[in-house]
Design a protein around this motif. Structure first.
Motif, PDB file in Angstrom:
ATOM      1  N   ALA A 276       0.876  -1.036  -0.112  1.00 11.03           N
ATOM      2  CA  ALA A 276       0.106   0.069  -0.013  1.00 11.03           C
ATOM      3  C   ALA A 276       0.776   1.226  -0.038  1.00 11.03           C
ATOM      4  O   ALA A 276       0.636   2.218  -0.885  1.00 11.03           O
ATOM      5  N   GLU A 277       1.927   1.219   0.847  1.00  2.52           N
ATOM      6  CA  GLU A 277       2.986   2.315   0.742  1.00  2.52           C
ATOM      7  C   GLU A 277       3.424   2.564  -0.449  1.00  2.52           C
ATOM      8  O   GLU A 277       3.562   3.853  -1.122  1.00  2.52           O
ATOM      9  N   ILE A 278       3.783   1.648  -0.933  1.00  2.00           N
ATOM     10  CA  ILE A 278       4.501   1.659  -2.571  1.00  2.00           C
ATOM     11  C   ILE A 278       3.596   2.296  -3.400  1.00  2.00           C
ATOM     12  O   ILE A 278       4.135   3.468  -4.323  1.00  2.00           O
ATOM     13  N   ASP A 279       2.320   1.696  -3.470  1.00  2.00           N
ATOM     14  CA  ASP A 279       1.593   1.944  -4.672  1.00  2.00           C
ATOM     15  C   ASP A 279       1.178   3.509  -4.197  1.00  2.00           C
ATOM     16  O   ASP A 279       0.699   4.241  -5.123  1.00  2.00           O
ATOM     17  N   TYR A 280       0.575   3.734  -3.058  1.00  2.00           N
ATOM     18  CA  TYR A 280       0.124   4.962  -2.614  1.00  2.00           C
ATOM     19  C   TYR A 280       1.173   6.124  -2.795  1.00  2.00           C
ATOM     20  O   TYR A 280       0.919   7.282  -3.434  1.00  2.00           O
ATOM     21  N   VAL A 281       2.315   5.946  -2.453  1.00  2.00           N
ATOM     22  CA  VAL A 281       3.383   7.035  -2.711  1.00  2.00           C
ATOM     23  C   VAL A 281       3.551   7.101  -4.285  1.00  2.00           C
ATOM     24  O   VAL A 281       3.569   8.463  -4.628  1.00  2.00           O
ATOM     25  N   ALA A 282       3.437   6.281  -5.053  1.00  2.00           N
ATOM     26  CA  ALA A 282       3.747   6.211  -6.482  1.00  2.00           C
ATOM     27  C   ALA A 282       2.570   7.332  -7.001  1.00  2.00           C
ATOM     28  O   ALA A 282       2.705   7.954  -7.970  1.00  2.00           O
ATOM     29  N   LYS A 283       1.355   6.798  -6.425  1.00  2.00           N
ATOM     30  CA  LYS A 283       0.131   7.559  -7.031  1.00  2.00           C
ATOM     31  C   LYS A 283       0.076   8.923  -6.719  1.00  2.00           C
ATOM     32  O   LYS A 283      -0.391   9.909  -7.422  1.00  2.00           O
ATOM     33  N   VAL A 284       0.424   9.340  -5.511  1.00  2.00           N
ATOM     34  CA  VAL A 284       0.426  10.718  -5.061  1.00  2.00           C
ATOM     35  C   VAL A 284       1.548  11.517  -5.712  1.00  2.00           C
ATOM     36  O   VAL A 284       1.167  12.564  -6.058  1.00  2.00           O
ATOM     37  N   HIS A 285       2.478  10.857  -5.878  1.00  2.00           N
ATOM     38  CA  HIS A 285       3.697  11.476  -6.919  1.00  2.00           C
ATOM     39  C   HIS A 285       3.074  11.916  -8.061  1.00  2.00           C
ATOM     40  O   HIS A 285       3.254  13.056  -8.664  1.00  2.00           O
ATOM     41  N   ASP A 286       2.191  11.045  -8.907  1.00  2.00           N
ATOM     42  CA  ASP A 286       1.794  11.388 -10.147  1.00  2.00           C
ATOM     43  C   ASP A 286       0.883  12.554 -10.056  1.00  2.00           C
ATOM     44  O   ASP A 286       0.883  13.427 -10.831  1.00  2.00           O
ATOM     45  N   LEU A 287       0.095  12.520  -9.055  1.00  2.00           N
ATOM     46  CA  LEU A 287      -0.917  13.573  -8.736  1.00  2.00           C
ATOM     47  C   LEU A 287      -0.179  14.789  -8.548  1.00  2.00           C
ATOM     48  O   LEU A 287      -0.610  16.050  -9.006  1.00  2.00           O
ATOM     49  N   ALA A 288       0.794  15.012  -7.841  1.00  2.00           N
ATOM     50  CA  ALA A 288       1.911  16.233  -7.653  1.00  2.00           C
ATOM     51  C   ALA A 288       2.385  16.659  -8.997  1.00  2.00           C
ATOM     52  O   ALA A 288       2.448  17.715  -9.103  1.00  2.00           O
ATOM     53  N   GLU A 289       2.830  15.661  -9.912  1.00  2.00           N
ATOM     54  CA  GLU A 289       3.031  16.052 -11.260  1.00  2.00           C
ATOM     55  C   GLU A 289       2.140  16.725 -12.067  1.00  2.00           C
ATOM     56  O   GLU A 289       2.393  17.769 -12.829  1.00  2.00           O
ATOM     57  N   ALA A 290       1.133  16.049 -11.811  1.00  2.00           N
ATOM     58  CA  ALA A 290      -0.176  16.617 -12.734  1.00  2.00           C
ATOM     59  C   ALA A 290      -0.731  17.895 -12.230  1.00  2.00           C
ATOM     60  O   ALA A 290      -0.952  18.563 -13.024  1.00  2.00           O
ATOM     61  N   SER A 291      -0.402  18.155 -11.082  1.00  2.00           N
ATOM     62  CA  SER A 291      -0.665  19.630 -10.465  1.00  2.00           C
ATOM     63  C   SER A 291      -0.020  20.610 -10.986  1.00  2.00           C
ATOM     64  O   SER A 291      -0.384  21.856 -11.103  1.00  2.00           O
ATOM     65  N   LYS A 292       1.272  20.457 -12.014  1.00  2.00           N
ATOM     66  CA  LYS A 292       1.788  21.342 -12.887  1.00  2.00           C
ATOM     67  C   LYS A 292       0.967  21.752 -13.845  1.00  2.00           C
ATOM     68  O   LYS A 292       1.426  22.926 -14.384  1.00  2.00           O
ATOM     69  N   SER A 293       0.162  21.182 -14.294  1.00  2.00           N
ATOM     70  CA  SER A 293      -0.621  21.588 -15.485  1.00  2.00           C
ATOM     71  C   SER A 293      -2.278  21.367 -15.386  1.00  2.00           C
ATOM     72  O   SER A 293      -2.866  21.718 -16.320  1.00  2.00           O
ATOM     73  N   ILE A 294      -2.603  20.702 -14.246  1.00  2.00           N
ATOM     74  CA  ILE A 294      -4.100  20.420 -14.235  1.00  2.00           C
ATOM     75  C   ILE A 294      -4.319  21.263 -12.753  1.00  2.00           C
ATOM     76  O   ILE A 294      -3.797  21.019 -11.603  1.00  2.00           O
ATOM     77  N   SER A 295      -5.485  22.129 -12.924  1.00  2.00           N
ATOM     78  CA  SER A 295      -5.340  23.050 -11.612  1.00  2.00           C
ATOM     79  C   SER A 295      -6.382  22.147 -10.364  1.00  2.00           C
ATOM     80  O   SER A 295      -6.031  22.098  -9.536  1.00  2.00           O
TER      81      SER A 295
END
Length: 197
Positions: free
Chosen positions: A49-68
């Protein structure tokens, strides 16, 4: 004091939900990243869960650079016909929401369970939130890992809390995360998307 940081970040998100304003991806992913160490504190049972969760949160943080906002994020994936595709922001959002929900149920169970063992609270939280979405192999691995959970005392020590302060912060997180989790579910449902995949 990670629990205090978590509860404060989620209180801010709850205020946004209550104000009927769209949730922005950046503060959402930032608050979610504060939860990551909790999975680490639970040991081997929640390593996946930790590995999966961290990767998904990282993806959303990256997405936040172009998606409001989370709304824009979901609508873009609908337009791109990739909501359910592995690695899509929408799919990752759903997985992160499940992580938040698991922590919410875990905290509820820790508060009502007497004694020093986390096995019952963690087993109930896993069974309620993650188990319906996992195959037999993962469920078996998690069940085996439950025997390696820290005690409640060890968890609180790692989190730098005593029982009273932890209980207050856990209650704060439960109260603040519940409307946020419902908000995300509503985002999906309002677009005729279910959340059970």
């Amino acid at each position: 004091k990670p629990l205090r940081k978590i509860s404060e970040a989620f209180k801010e998100l709850e205020a946004v939900v209550n104000s009927q304003t769209a949730i922005e991806v950046a503060p959402f992913s930032s608050a979610c990243s504060l939860v990551s160490p909790l999975f680490g504190c639970l040991g081997i049972a929640f390593k996946f869960a930790e590995i999966d969760y961290v990767a998904k949160v990282h993806d959303l943080a990256e997405a936040s650079k172009s998606i409001s906002t989370l709304t824009v994020l979901l609508d873009r994936d609908i337009e791109g016909d990739c909501v359910r595709k592995a690695g899509s922001h929408s799919r990752n959002l759903l997985r992160v929401k499940r992580g938040l929900d698991m922590v919410r149920v875990l905290f509820e169970q820790i508060i009502v369970t007497k004694g020093n063992s986390l096995k019952d609270p963690a087993s109930k939280a896993y069974a309620q939130v993650f188990a319906p979405h996992h195959g037999w192999v993962i469920r078996k691995a998690v069940a085996a890992g439950m025997y390696a959970l820290p005690t409640k005392e060890q968890l609180l020590h790692k989190l730098n809390e005593d029982e009273n302060s932890a209980s207050v912060q856990m209650q704060n997180y439960i109260a603040a995360s519940t409307p946020l989790i419902l908000y995300i579910d509503k985002l999906f449902h309002s677009r005729k998307l279910d959340v059970d995949w």
